[in-house]
Scaffold this motif. Structure first.
Motif, mmCIF file in Angstrom:
data_model
loop_
_atom_site.group_PDB
_atom_site.id
_atom_site.type_symbol
_atom_site.label_atom_id
_atom_site.label_comp_id
_atom_site.label_asym_id
_atom_site.label_seq_id
_atom_site.Cartn_x
_atom_site.Cartn_y
_atom_site.Cartn_z
ATOM 1 N N TYR A 838 0.845 -1.200 0.000
ATOM 2 C CA TYR A 838 0.000 0.000 0.000
ATOM 3 C C TYR A 838 0.876 1.244 0.000
ATOM 4 O O TYR A 838 1.463 1.610 1.014
ATOM 5 N N TYR A 839 0.965 1.898 -1.156
ATOM 6 C CA TYR A 839 1.861 3.041 -1.295
ATOM 7 C C TYR A 839 1.090 4.358 -1.367
ATOM 8 O O TYR A 839 1.578 5.329 -1.930
ATOM 9 N N PRO A 844 -0.254 15.431 -1.756
ATOM 10 C CA PRO A 844 -0.717 15.508 -3.144
ATOM 11 C C PRO A 844 0.451 15.526 -4.118
ATOM 12 O O PRO A 844 1.494 16.132 -3.854
ATOM 13 N N LYS A 845 0.263 14.856 -5.242
ATOM 14 C CA LYS A 845 1.275 14.931 -6.301
ATOM 15 C C LYS A 845 1.143 16.244 -7.068
ATOM 16 O O LYS A 845 2.133 16.836 -7.486
ATOM 17 N N TRP A 846 -0.094 16.685 -7.257
ATOM 18 C CA TRP A 846 -0.351 17.923 -7.986
ATOM 19 C C TRP A 846 -1.089 18.913 -7.083
ATOM 20 O O TRP A 846 -2.029 18.539 -6.390
ATOM 21 N N VAL A 847 -0.632 20.145 -7.095
ATOM 22 C CA VAL A 847 -1.325 21.249 -6.428
ATOM 23 C C VAL A 847 -1.609 22.312 -7.489
ATOM 24 O O VAL A 847 -0.687 22.786 -8.162
ATOM 25 N N LEU A 848 -2.890 22.654 -7.665
ATOM 26 C CA LEU A 848 -3.305 23.550 -8.739
ATOM 27 C C LEU A 848 -3.981 24.790 -8.167
ATOM 28 O O LEU A 848 -4.630 24.742 -7.114
ATOM 29 N N GLY A 849 -3.838 25.884 -8.880
ATOM 30 C CA GLY A 849 -4.505 27.120 -8.489
ATOM 31 C C GLY A 849 -5.051 27.839 -9.704
ATOM 32 O O GLY A 849 -4.437 27.821 -10.781
ATOM 33 N N ASN A 868 -6.094 19.830 -5.086
ATOM 34 C CA ASN A 868 -5.050 18.856 -4.766
ATOM 35 C C ASN A 868 -5.417 17.552 -5.439
ATOM 36 O O ASN A 868 -6.573 17.120 -5.385
ATOM 37 N N ILE A 869 -4.433 16.912 -6.048
ATOM 38 C CA ILE A 869 -4.673 15.652 -6.749
ATOM 39 C C ILE A 869 -3.639 14.627 -6.302
ATOM 40 O O ILE A 869 -2.441 14.903 -6.293
ATOM 41 N N GLY A 870 -4.130 13.440 -5.942
ATOM 42 C CA GLY A 870 -3.238 12.331 -5.631
ATOM 43 C C GLY A 870 -2.993 12.111 -4.155
ATOM 44 O O GLY A 870 -2.187 11.244 -3.794
ATOM 45 N N ASN A 871 -3.659 12.859 -3.271
ATOM 46 C CA ASN A 871 -3.458 12.678 -1.832
ATOM 47 C C ASN A 871 -4.563 11.815 -1.239
ATOM 48 O O ASN A 871 -5.694 11.804 -1.712
ATOM 49 N N SER A 920 -8.399 13.715 -2.904
ATOM 50 C CA SER A 920 -8.236 14.760 -3.918
ATOM 51 C C SER A 920 -9.455 15.677 -3.887
ATOM 52 O O SER A 920 -10.569 15.227 -3.596
ATOM 53 N N PHE A 921 -9.256 16.940 -4.187
ATOM 54 C CA PHE A 921 -10.386 17.867 -4.082
ATOM 55 C C PHE A 921 -10.220 19.053 -5.031
ATOM 56 O O PHE A 921 -9.122 19.360 -5.497
ATOM 57 N N LEU A 922 -11.342 19.675 -5.286
ATOM 58 C CA LEU A 922 -11.400 20.990 -5.940
ATOM 59 C C LEU A 922 -12.198 21.897 -5.024
ATOM 60 O O LEU A 922 -13.349 21.597 -4.685
ATOM 61 N N LYS A 923 -11.598 23.004 -4.609
ATOM 62 C CA LYS A 923 -12.255 23.951 -3.713
ATOM 63 C C LYS A 923 -12.333 25.326 -4.352
ATOM 64 O O LYS A 923 -11.382 25.767 -4.990
ATOM 65 N N MET A 924 -13.484 25.966 -4.169
ATOM 66 C CA MET A 924 -13.567 27.394 -4.464
ATOM 67 C C MET A 924 -13.318 28.120 -3.154
ATOM 68 O O MET A 924 -14.153 28.124 -2.260
ATOM 69 N N ASP A 925 -12.152 28.720 -3.056
ATOM 70 C CA ASP A 925 -11.791 29.420 -1.830
ATOM 71 C C ASP A 925 -12.551 30.725 -1.664
ATOM 72 O O ASP A 925 -12.905 31.111 -0.555
ATOM 73 N N ASN A 926 -12.783 31.396 -2.783
ATOM 74 C CA ASN A 926 -13.250 32.774 -2.674
ATOM 75 C C ASN A 926 -13.986 33.174 -3.937
ATOM 76 O O ASN A 926 -13.595 32.806 -5.048
#
Length: 989
Positions: A838-839, A844-849, A868-871, A920-926
């Motif tokens: 189990y690896y 996250p591998k990818w952090v997007l903004g 964040n993607i991959g966490n 992994s998630f997509l958030k609207m911060d503001n």
């Protein structure tokens, strides 16, 4: 090709006609021309506006424009970022040639703040991101980290929860250590400072990401460096600013637990509870949502006033702020008053420049008991908040034993935990610095500087609990100690002094520029924590709480020697080299000093002949760097010295009729030394179409050796079974991309877009002093609900904190089978080490903004999203509260999360990979909107703006828990981050 280059500008021109053409009267005439800069180079994207009618357009790639105006129109306005706005009369003709002049006050936009100074953008050689005020997140922003979240690649900001003033975990380019501190160094106006800075005082935030940029800060820069520049006053430009915000915070959601009816139905229907039917008689008749009982709609007001300008040759800025913020957890409140003063005079014909920065804050907190968060999840939903027959505990329902005393194993009524406690603290802090820069009259190229600063603070507080508080009921012998009246206090005093020689010389004869720097730094940090006994509400000292010492004190000293050379040739090639030597009192004299060098190269390709005539190419620059930083943070002071600690009052030894505290040796490592991280970076910066499209691309490779890691050691080799020592290595590789677009730019409509993405992959490459084929890794990651159990591991060729779990077996319907796990290596034994299949990683591998800003006339709209993607996340709430066994035990009832209805788990299965979920998630911060009202009250140069914002708007994720963003990857009972609605008013005059 020419048509494709003009397309964005033709689109802008078309939109301009759509929005403003209807205002043109019959019989209009056409005014056209060209706009150039001082070098007579065409300027594309210049806003051209008719003064009277407001109609406008923008210049194309050749600087040309054409605009229909009314016959009565007398003048046009030309504006462009970085240039002075110019008004030109048009009565005399229809063909114009306009030359715009550089705005000297905008030179800050061409200057980048770096360690111990600043340089021109063209001379930057490291990986640096700068976020200015116009790009900050808007809304109810109470700390600088909230302003920059999602705004730059390579920086991850994770909230520590919704508690007022809780802050965030900031990581730059992933992990660089296992057990040492990884927080970036924060420097405010040249002063190292990790506390609160009023966001309204901040002008820009610069992030030094690669080691070449950060190595000049040596041992304090392994986690990167964040430079905060505050606003300053300007002589002759007196301005007053007042802004106020009102916010409403609401909880977004609740942990999904059983309702009262579901709980009664489950207890009554499941055969498991037949073992003791008395539990069913304990069921109540209520249906209490305990989470709703402890949370509230919270209100916040934030007011700030600043005055800036100049008295003679004394520029100044004075600001005050007041924040009153309720938490969504009842009884939680923070009140903070801040003040700042900056004076920046220049004397002796500008040979002596002085910068004085003083900042202070007074913070009063009422701290809610956050243990109520977990208690609200676990408390029996069939019971009411109050029990009129239980006067012993203030008429709150509590689980009692048959002898009339409280059940010490049962959870406490979460409402009583809040309402019967009053923990009030006061935190006063002041920091600042004075910097003197003197350019020698006989040698003005040489600057002598001194930077002296301080950071001092003191916390005092008292925790009181009612005499009827179940939380403090303490029966010792025949005496029942009730309530609580405890005090606490601590303080710190940090001082620093830096002395610098800086030589800057522009040698035009050989097309060279030299910037050489020498620095000596002394940094002293001391903290004291006072110790007090515990008292009950009658002020009786509770036995065995008297402290052994009246206080504990820590003090560390760091001494640094720094050198740096920045050499630029022909405005094309830049070499930056630095070296820093640090000595820390945390290490033994033989290993106390560390060297931290760096070198970086920059090549301005736009200046080369092959690119010079490419009109569409605004800028093109190549960068390469290599540097080494150190780490000493996050470890206790003087761990290299053998020390002893005195046992507490409950661990005394009896000799005869007397009891004595005994001294016990502490573990130590006399060879403890610097953790070192070497980092290489290559990058390219580019701009197209007069920077209508701009961006950067960076690739980096970080290698940390002499890791400060806590590892198991053989019995008898030290005074513990685990020791913090230098062992192992770790490698991180990554890529960062930043893109900015201006899709539309007209006189009425401006639209900008920013995208950033970063990829990081960290692996532990060594964790042993000597090769050992039997090594299974070092367990870590403690979890709640199981004493001594962990859920993560540090092991070779894996991400740090990789989850170590059993592989769950499922039935034909896809449901987990309790206690059934796969034997992956076929050895007949079930354990989580089966080939360590189990690896999954919490990182996250990818952090997007993504952020965008749209201006249309007086309206503006902005939004920021992050992903964040991959966490992955371990759902400790579900693993701890999702079983039947906990629901009826020790003569009380306890609630469960609704997952128990699906799994029907009876016993805890905390090592199952069932609870490790994709987070992994997509958030609207503001998201926000603002309207510029303009001048008010007939005040000259006044400008009023109204705004409305929402924060924490939505989150898209597969994770079943409350929030997929939790630093470290283990979801316990975190204080929820609320959704916040804010309206604001900003007035300048």
């Amino acid at each position: 090709m020419m048509h494709s280059k003009k397309l964005p500008f033709l689109l802008g021109l078309f939109l301009s006609v759509i929005f403003s053409g209807w205002t043109m009267a019959q019989g209009s005439r056409t005014v056209s021309g060209v706009v150039l800069n001082q070098d007579q180079t065409p300027l594309a994207g210049v806003s051209v506006r008719a003064i009277q009618s407001g109609s406008g357009t923008v210049t194309d790639i050749k600087g040309a424009f054409s605009l229909q105006v009314q016959p009565t129109e007398s003048s046009l306005s030309f504006s462009f970022i970085g240039y002075l706005t110019q008004q030109v009369a048009i009565a005399g003709g229809n063909q114009l040639k306009i030359t715009l002049i550089k705005d000297s006050s905008s030179t800050l936009s061409d200057v980048v703040v770096i360690g111990y100074g600043s340089v021109s953008k063209k001379d930057v050689t490291g990986a640096i991101s700068t976020i200015s005020e116009k790009d900050f997140q808007k809304g109810s922003i109470t700390s600088f980290d909230q302003m920059i979240a999602g705004k730059a690649p390579g920086i991850s900001i994770t909230s520590n929860g919704g508690h007022p003033g809780s802050g965030s975990k900031i990581r730059i380019r992933g992990l660089s250590s296992l057990n040492a501190g990884q927080d970036p160094l924060q420097v405010v106006d040249g002063a190292p400072f990790d506390g609160y800075v009023n966001p309204n005082d901040i002008e820009s935030v610069t992030i030094l990401k690669d080691a070449a940029s950060a190595a000049i800060y040596g041992s304090r820069a392994s986690g990167g460096v964040i430079l905060i520049t505050t606003k300053k006053g300007r002589a002759g430009q007196t301005r007053v600013n007042f802004n106020t915000q009102f916010s409403v915070s609401k909880i977004k959601g609740y942990v999904d637990v059983l309702t009262g009816d579901q709980f009664r139905g489950y207890i009554n229907s499941q055969s498991y509870f037949d073992f003791d039917t008395s539990y069913r008689s304990r069921l109540g008749t209520a249906s209490t949502n305990w989470q709703k009982e402890i949370y509230q709609t919270a209100l916040t007001t934030n007011n700030n006033l600043s005055v800036s300008g100049g008295i003679g040759k004394l520029p100044y800025r004075l600001s005050v702020g007041y924040l009153n913020q309720d938490g969504i957890l009842k009884t939680d409140n923070m009140q903070r008053t801040t003040g700042s003063l900056s004076l920046t005079p220049s004397l002796f014909d500008n040979h002596l420049k002085i910068a004085l920065n003083l900042n202070g804050s007074l913070t009063k907190n009422r701290n809610a008991n956050q243990g109520a968060i977990g208690a609200a999840i676990a408390f029996d939903p069939t019971q009411s908040v109050f029990d009129e027959n239980n006067a012993l505990f203030g008429n709150y329902f509590e689980w009692m034993r048959e002898d009339g005393t409280p059940n010490p194993l049962a959870p406490i009524n979460p409402v009583s935990m809040l309402m019967q406690r009053r923990d009030v603290s006061n935190f006063n802090r002041g920091f600042g610095n004075i910097k003197l820069d003197y350019s020698l009259h006989f040698l003005p190229d040489l600057q002598i500087s001194a930077n002296l600063g301080f950071d001092v603070g003191k916390t005092t507080g008292t925790t009181r609990e009612d005499s009827t508080s179940r939380n403090t009921y303490n029966l010792q012998g025949d005496i029942a100690y009730k309530g609580l009246n405890n005090q606490y206090s601590s303080d710190f005093n940090n001082y620093f002094a830096e002395y610098m020689l800086n030589y800057k010389k522009d040698i035009s004869s050989i097309k060279s520029n030299i910037n050489a720097l020498l620095v000596y730094g002394y940094y002293d940090n001391k903290s004291t924590e006072d110790k007090y006994a515990s008292f009950d509400y009658l002020n009786r000292e509770i036995p065995n709480t008297e402290p052994l010492y009246p206080y504990t004190m820590k003090q560390t000293t760091l001494i640094s020697y720094i050198g740096r050379l920045i050499y630029t040739y022909d405005e094309k090639y830049t070499l930056t080299a630095s070296i820093r030597r640090d000595g820390s009192s945390k290490f033994a004299p033989d290993v106390r000093w560390g060297w931290f060098p760096s070198v970086a190269l920059g090549w301005n390709l736009k200046k080369e002949a092959m690119f010079r005539d490419w009109d569409a190419l605004s800028s093109l620059k190549f960068r390469a760097s290599y540097g080494i930083t150190g780490n000493q943070s996050g470890i206790d002071d003087y761990k290299y010295i053998p020390t002893y600690y005195l046992s507490d009052n409950v661990s005394q030894y009896q000799f005869g009729d007397s009891f004595y505290e005994m001294y016990t040796p502490s573990p130590y490592d006399e060879s403890l030394k610097w953790e070192r991280t070497a980092s290489a970076n290559i990058g390219i910066d580019f701009g197209l179409l007069n920077d209508r499209i701009n961006g950067s691309l960076d690739l980096y490779n970080k290698h940390t050796k002499d890791l400060l890691a806590t590892v198991n050691i053989p019995a008898g080799t030290n005074f513990t079974n685990q020791l913090l020592t230098n062992i192992g290595e770790m490698n991180s590789k990554g890529i960062e991309l930043n893109l900015g677009f201006v899709p539309v730019k007209t006189a009425d409509l401006n639209w900008s877009v920013n995208l950033n993405a970063s990829y990081n992959n960290s692996k532990i490459t060594n964790l042993l002093a000597h090769a050992d084929s039997s090594f299974k890794g070092q367990t870590t990651g403690s979890i709640e609900g199981a004493t001594g159990q962990t859920i993560q591991i540090q092991n070779l060729n894996q991400d740090p904190n990789t989850f170590l779990v059993y592989r769950q077996v499922y039935d034909a319907n896809g449901k987990p089978i309790e206690g059934a796990y796969a034997d992956l290596n076929g050895d007949g034994a079930i354990n989580p080490y089966d080939d360590q299949y189990y690896y999954k990683s919490p990182w996250p591998k990818w952090v997007l903004g993504f952020s965008t800003h749209l201006d249309y006339k007086n309206w503006s709209f902005s939004t920021t999203l992050r992903a964040n993607i991959g966490n992955y996340m371990y759902n400790n709430v579900a693993s701890n509260h999702g079983i039947a066994y906990n629901m009826a035990v020790n003569q009380y009832l306890s609630n469960a999360v609704s997952d128990v209805l699906y799994t029907n788990f009876v016993e805890k299965q905390q090592q199952s990979d069932y609870y490790v979920q994709n987070a992994s998630f997509l958030k609207m911060d503001n998201i926000g909107i603002a309207y510029k009202v303009g001048s008010v009250f007939n005040w000259k140069n006044s400008n009023l703006t109204l705004s409305a914002n929402a924060q924490n708007v939505f989150c898209v994720t597969k994770y079943d828990g409350l929030d997929p963003e939790f630093y470290g990857g283990i979801d316990t009972n975190i204080y929820p981050n609320p959704r916040v609605y804010t309206i604001g008013l900003n007035l300048n005059f």
